[in-house]
Motif scaffolding. Structure first.
Motif, mmCIF file in Angstrom:
data_model
loop_
_atom_site.group_PDB
_atom_site.id
_atom_site.type_symbol
_atom_site.label_atom_id
_atom_site.label_comp_id
_atom_site.label_asym_id
_atom_site.label_seq_id
_atom_site.Cartn_x
_atom_site.Cartn_y
_atom_site.Cartn_z
ATOM 1 N N HIS A 130 0.641 -1.021 0.005
ATOM 2 C CA HIS A 130 -0.154 0.051 0.058
ATOM 3 C C HIS A 130 0.780 1.333 0.018
ATOM 4 N N GLY A 131 1.996 1.170 -0.460
ATOM 5 C CA GLY A 131 2.795 2.347 -0.712
ATOM 6 C C GLY A 131 3.143 3.247 0.466
ATOM 7 N N GLY A 132 3.212 2.432 1.519
ATOM 8 C CA GLY A 132 3.633 2.901 2.736
ATOM 9 C C GLY A 132 2.653 3.498 3.922
ATOM 10 N N SER A 133 1.338 3.248 3.417
ATOM 11 C CA SER A 133 0.102 3.768 4.055
ATOM 12 C C SER A 133 -0.161 2.482 5.276
ATOM 13 N N ARG A 134 -0.622 2.869 6.358
ATOM 14 C CA ARG A 134 -1.115 1.954 7.233
ATOM 15 C C ARG A 134 -2.450 1.713 6.888
ATOM 16 N N GLY A 135 -3.127 0.527 7.199
ATOM 17 C CA GLY A 135 -4.470 0.318 6.993
ATOM 18 C C GLY A 135 -5.317 -0.676 7.757
ATOM 19 N N ALA A 136 -6.351 -1.015 7.347
ATOM 20 C CA ALA A 136 -7.202 -2.032 7.959
ATOM 21 C C ALA A 136 -8.632 -2.319 7.080
ATOM 22 N N PHE A 137 -8.972 -3.574 6.917
ATOM 23 C CA PHE A 137 -9.902 -4.020 6.470
ATOM 24 C C PHE A 137 -10.822 -4.961 7.260
ATOM 25 N N LEU A 193 -13.364 -13.826 3.381
ATOM 26 C CA LEU A 193 -12.106 -13.475 2.470
ATOM 27 C C LEU A 193 -11.190 -14.120 3.269
ATOM 28 N N THR A 194 -10.056 -14.636 2.249
ATOM 29 C CA THR A 194 -8.884 -15.121 2.653
ATOM 30 C C THR A 194 -7.558 -14.343 2.624
ATOM 31 N N GLU A 195 -6.760 -13.957 3.556
ATOM 32 C CA GLU A 195 -5.648 -13.218 3.234
ATOM 33 C C GLU A 195 -4.305 -13.729 3.476
ATOM 34 N N HIS A 196 -3.607 -13.790 2.579
ATOM 35 C CA HIS A 196 -2.215 -14.412 2.668
ATOM 36 C C HIS A 196 -1.245 -13.079 2.818
ATOM 37 N N ALA A 197 -0.464 -13.310 3.820
ATOM 38 C CA ALA A 197 0.525 -12.152 3.938
ATOM 39 C C ALA A 197 1.862 -12.742 4.341
ATOM 40 N N LEU A 198 2.920 -11.674 4.205
ATOM 41 C CA LEU A 198 4.300 -11.868 4.547
ATOM 42 C C LEU A 198 4.693 -11.266 5.796
ATOM 43 N N ALA A 199 5.140 -11.991 6.686
ATOM 44 C CA ALA A 199 5.329 -11.550 8.129
ATOM 45 C C ALA A 199 7.055 -11.136 8.000
ATOM 46 N N ALA A 200 7.334 -10.120 7.277
ATOM 47 C CA ALA A 200 8.575 -9.910 7.163
ATOM 48 C C ALA A 200 8.603 -8.289 6.490
ATOM 49 N N ARG A 201 9.501 -7.449 7.122
ATOM 50 C CA ARG A 201 9.221 -5.993 6.477
ATOM 51 C C ARG A 201 10.171 -6.216 5.213
ATOM 52 N N GLU A 213 -17.702 -12.782 8.311
ATOM 53 C CA GLU A 213 -18.242 -11.629 8.468
ATOM 54 C C GLU A 213 -17.984 -10.998 9.788
ATOM 55 N N GLY A 214 -17.899 -9.742 9.754
ATOM 56 C CA GLY A 214 -17.452 -9.038 10.955
ATOM 57 C C GLY A 214 -15.926 -8.992 11.579
ATOM 58 N N ARG A 215 -15.094 -9.975 10.795
ATOM 59 C CA ARG A 215 -13.826 -10.014 11.405
ATOM 60 C C ARG A 215 -13.101 -9.215 10.423
ATOM 61 N N GLY A 216 -11.981 -8.487 11.041
ATOM 62 C CA GLY A 216 -11.080 -7.575 10.485
ATOM 63 C C GLY A 216 -9.642 -7.527 10.923
ATOM 64 N N ARG A 217 -8.959 -6.986 10.266
ATOM 65 C CA ARG A 217 -7.255 -6.765 10.667
ATOM 66 C C ARG A 217 -6.732 -5.422 10.152
ATOM 67 N N ALA A 218 -6.043 -5.045 11.106
ATOM 68 C CA ALA A 218 -5.173 -3.796 10.887
ATOM 69 C C ALA A 218 -3.625 -4.117 10.345
ATOM 70 N N PHE A 219 -2.969 -3.103 9.695
ATOM 71 C CA PHE A 219 -1.825 -3.504 9.576
ATOM 72 C C PHE A 219 -0.704 -2.277 9.168
ATOM 73 N N GLY A 220 0.647 -2.318 9.356
ATOM 74 C CA GLY A 220 1.319 -1.289 9.287
ATOM 75 C C GLY A 220 1.651 -0.949 7.812
ATOM 76 N N PRO A 221 2.617 0.025 7.841
ATOM 77 C CA PRO A 221 3.005 0.713 6.391
ATOM 78 C C PRO A 221 3.924 -0.285 5.424
ATOM 79 N N HIS A 222 4.348 -1.224 5.956
ATOM 80 C CA HIS A 222 5.077 -2.312 5.129
ATOM 81 C C HIS A 222 4.504 -3.489 4.742
ATOM 82 N N HIS A 223 3.230 -3.820 4.953
ATOM 83 C CA HIS A 223 2.608 -4.934 4.935
ATOM 84 C C HIS A 223 2.389 -5.339 3.270
ATOM 85 N N VAL A 224 2.770 -6.510 2.790
ATOM 86 C CA VAL A 224 2.601 -7.104 1.803
ATOM 87 C C VAL A 224 1.544 -8.190 1.671
ATOM 88 N N HIS A 225 0.577 -8.117 0.912
ATOM 89 C CA HIS A 225 -0.383 -9.425 1.024
ATOM 90 C C HIS A 225 -1.383 -9.613 -0.180
#
Length: 175
Positions: free
Chosen positions: A72-79, A86-94, A117-129
């Motif tokens: 996300h180009g350095g933005s922090r976020g949540a969904f 939905l399924t999220e695959h993410a990398l646990a590395a900066r 439904e109703g589940r979410g997650r937040a992430f920092g600015p270096h999140h790749v998923h």
């Protein structure tokens, strides 16, 4: 008199926790979620006003669709998922953001989670998923928020443990 400890100023805009609270609140708004037109073949979206100048989106996901690997180009976020799963695959590395085209990923950095439904997650600015609606016959709807508003998105391809930077998109190219 000696000076006290120096602390870094808090980042401007909403925190990751505030973004997560916002997307969960919007995901629970049945009238708004129901107003999103759903296309049987492609994702649909509606731009929303996010908190404290953040960028927010309501997104419809037909069965079998996904984002592909991106950041996300350095933005922090949540969904948060409003309907379906939905399924999220993410990398646990900066990952470094500049100076590379191909990276060999280390063992053990993959993370995967299903968000009903109703589940979410937040992430920092270096999140790749990547985010996927892997169901064969059910639309999903989710709410996303980013701060600062997305300056760019880097798109990646992945083969096994090799991640390759494919393109950089700017605002207007995804709206």
């Amino acid at each position: 008199m000696p000076a006290g400890p120096v602390t870094a100023p808090a980042p401007a805009g909403p925190t990751e926790a505030a973004l997560l609270a916002f997307v969960r609140r919007v995901a629970a708004d049945d009238a708004l979620v129901s107003s999103l037109p759903l296309d049987p073949e492609g994702r649909t979206w509606l731009r929303l006003a996010g908190p404290e100048g953040s960028e927010a989106w309501l997104i419809g996901w037909p069965p079998g669709t996904g984002t592909g690997w991106h950041d996300h180009g350095g933005s922090r976020g949540a969904f948060a998922t409003a309907r379906g799963t939905l399924t999220e695959h993410a990398l646990a590395a900066r990952l470094p953001t500049e100076g590379w085209k191909t990276l060999q990923l280390a063992d053990g950095i993959d993370r995967s989670r299903r968000l009903g439904e109703g589940r979410g997650r937040a992430f920092g600015p270096h999140h790749v998923h990547e985010v996927l609606n892997g169901t064969p016959d059910e639309h999903a709807v989710s709410v996303h928020a980013y701060y600062p508003p997305l300056p760019l998105m880097r798109r990646y391809s992945r083969t096994g443990d090799v991640l390759r930077l494919e393109e950089v998109e700017r605002p207007g190219e995804w709206e």
